[in-house]
Design a protein around this motif. Structure first.
Motif, PDB file in Angstrom:
ATOM      1  N   UNK A 179      37.896   3.591  27.679  1.00 24.58           N
ATOM      2  CA  UNK A 179      39.065   4.537  28.095  1.00 24.58           C
ATOM      3  C   UNK A 179      40.147   4.843  27.104  1.00 24.58           C
ATOM      4  N   UNK A 180      41.242   5.530  27.370  1.00 21.33           N
ATOM      5  CA  UNK A 180      42.123   5.968  26.258  1.00 21.33           C
ATOM      6  C   UNK A 180      43.022   5.209  25.733  1.00 21.33           C
ATOM      7  N   UNK A 181      43.088   3.900  26.329  1.00 21.55           N
ATOM      8  CA  UNK A 181      44.007   3.006  25.590  1.00 21.55           C
ATOM      9  C   UNK A 181      43.275   2.142  24.636  1.00 21.55           C
ATOM     10  N   UNK A 182      44.113   2.539  23.218  1.00 16.78           N
ATOM     11  CA  UNK A 182      43.665   1.678  22.074  1.00 16.78           C
ATOM     12  C   UNK A 182      44.494   0.712  21.513  1.00 16.78           C
ATOM     13  N   UNK A 183      46.061   0.966  21.853  1.00 19.65           N
ATOM     14  CA  UNK A 183      46.961   0.053  21.147  1.00 19.65           C
ATOM     15  C   UNK A 183      48.179   0.028  22.161  1.00 19.65           C
ATOM     16  N   UNK A 184      48.237  -0.866  23.234  1.00 23.95           N
ATOM     17  CA  UNK A 184      49.193  -1.105  24.097  1.00 23.95           C
ATOM     18  C   UNK A 184      50.334  -2.127  23.643  1.00 23.95           C
ATOM     19  N   UNK A 185      51.425  -1.366  23.307  1.00 22.08           N
ATOM     20  CA  UNK A 185      52.562  -2.292  22.783  1.00 22.08           C
ATOM     21  C   UNK A 185      53.080  -3.138  24.115  1.00 22.08           C
TER      22      UNK A 185
END
Length: 159
Positions: free
Chosen positions: A52-58
């Motif tokens: 999916x599009x999430x590569x780096x969730x802060x």
């Protein structure tokens, strides 16, 4: 009316059930291989991030109580009919410890890209073998998924 909706939802889940062959009661089928090799036919699939599009969730070390409250309301509406907040399986697996076992990117990608993750992710496929019911796509927005993630973190003891 709520009971009728719940019965209808369960009937839909059962109808969409992907029957499995041999299931592993410990839920460990294919997990050791998943960390070593990408899923078949995916090339660059990352089992820690998912698809999916999430590569780096802060995320912060501290809980965002406002987000968690919104996430709890969404979870009550869309998730709790199938998931318990403990480790006990209902229709789907229990949620206790989910944020400790999975990276935020994986969780967010699974919530927002459910069908692809079910088809590609070995961890999800192992859960499907145990639960025998394919999780429906809840059509969550990115913000809704992030709020639910914060609620999951609260459930796992983040303060």
């Amino acid at each position: 009316m709520k009971k009728l909706f719940l019965m209808f939802s369960i009937a839909l889940f059962v109808a969409g059930c992907a029957g499995g062959g041999n299931s592993d009661p410990n839920g460990t089928a294919g997990q050791s291989e998943a960390a070593e090799a990408p899923a078949a036919g995916t090339g660059s699939y990352d089992p820690n991030r998912g698809e999916g599009k999430f590569t780096d969730v802060k995320i912060s070390d501290k809980l965002d109580a406002e987000m968690a409250a919104r996430g709890e309301k969404l979870a009550d509406l869309k998730c709790i009919s199938c998931h318990k907040l403990t480790d006990e399986k209902l229709v789907g697996p229990g949620w206790a410890g989910v944020t400790k076992r999975n990276k935020p990117e994986w969780i967010m990608n699974f919530m927002t890209n459910t069908d692809v993750m079910i088809d590609k992710d070995p961890k999800v496929q192992a859960m499907l073998e145990i639960c025998m019911v394919r999780m429906p796509n809840q059509n969550l927005s990115d913000g809704d998924a992030r709020d639910i993630l914060e609620f999951l973190r609260k459930n796992d003891g983040v303060k």
